[in-house]
Design an enzyme around this catalytic site. Sequence first.
Site, PDB file in Angstrom:
ATOM      1  N   ALA A  20      32.646  -9.030  53.571  1.00 27.17           N
ATOM      2  CA  ALA A  20      33.214  -8.807  52.236  1.00 27.17           C
ATOM      3  C   ALA A  20      34.207  -7.646  52.257  1.00 27.17           C
ATOM      4  CB  ALA A  20      32.104  -8.554  51.225  1.00 27.17           C
ATOM      5  N   GLY A  23      37.207  -9.111  53.785  1.00 26.52           N
ATOM      6  CA  GLY A  23      37.747 -10.140  52.902  1.00 26.52           C
ATOM      7  C   GLY A  23      38.450  -9.567  51.692  1.00 26.52           C
ATOM      8  N   ASP A  24      37.974  -8.447  51.185  1.00 24.11           N
ATOM      9  CA  ASP A  24      38.630  -7.778  50.060  1.00 24.11           C
ATOM     10  C   ASP A  24      40.062  -7.415  50.434  1.00 24.11           C
ATOM     11  OD1 ASP A  24      38.731  -6.320  47.482  1.00 24.11           O
ATOM     12  OD2 ASP A  24      38.730  -4.543  48.756  1.00 24.11           O
ATOM     13  N   ALA A  25      40.246  -6.847  51.616  1.00 21.92           N
ATOM     14  CA  ALA A  25      41.579  -6.444  52.074  1.00 21.92           C
ATOM     15  C   ALA A  25      42.454  -7.670  52.357  1.00 21.92           C
ATOM     16  CB  ALA A  25      41.467  -5.572  53.324  1.00 21.92           C
TER      17      ALA A  25
END
Length: 131
Positions: A20, A23-25
Amino acid sequence: MLHQSLSPEQVQRITPASWAYLGDAVFELYIRSFYLMPPKRSHLYHQLVVAQVRAESQARHLRSLEPYLTETELEVLKRGRNAAFGYPKRLDPQTYQQATSLEALFGYLYLTNPQRLEELFNYLELDSKEG
């Protein structure tokens, strides 16, 4: 997209919370790139990007992508959802869990199947590029 080449075993040793985090970046970079053209003022870029990467929008994106997901991807979502702990006071726990699970999926796919990640990005219903 550039990424470190990891074996499937190495990817499985990474925690869903770390997927996560990555994945955020990855998602924010995708959204920033999406809104890059036509050129805009910096504050408008910021407004457009924040509107898409906030947890409420990520939860909406998750719901729109679910019909397209494989069993493996649904399992990654579940692991990502279970990795979500603590949440901002402005959010309900379910929204935060959904956003975290989507970020985990994006991080996982970034490491394991970038082509599939791009395919899922193409399914997203984003606001007009014009802003």
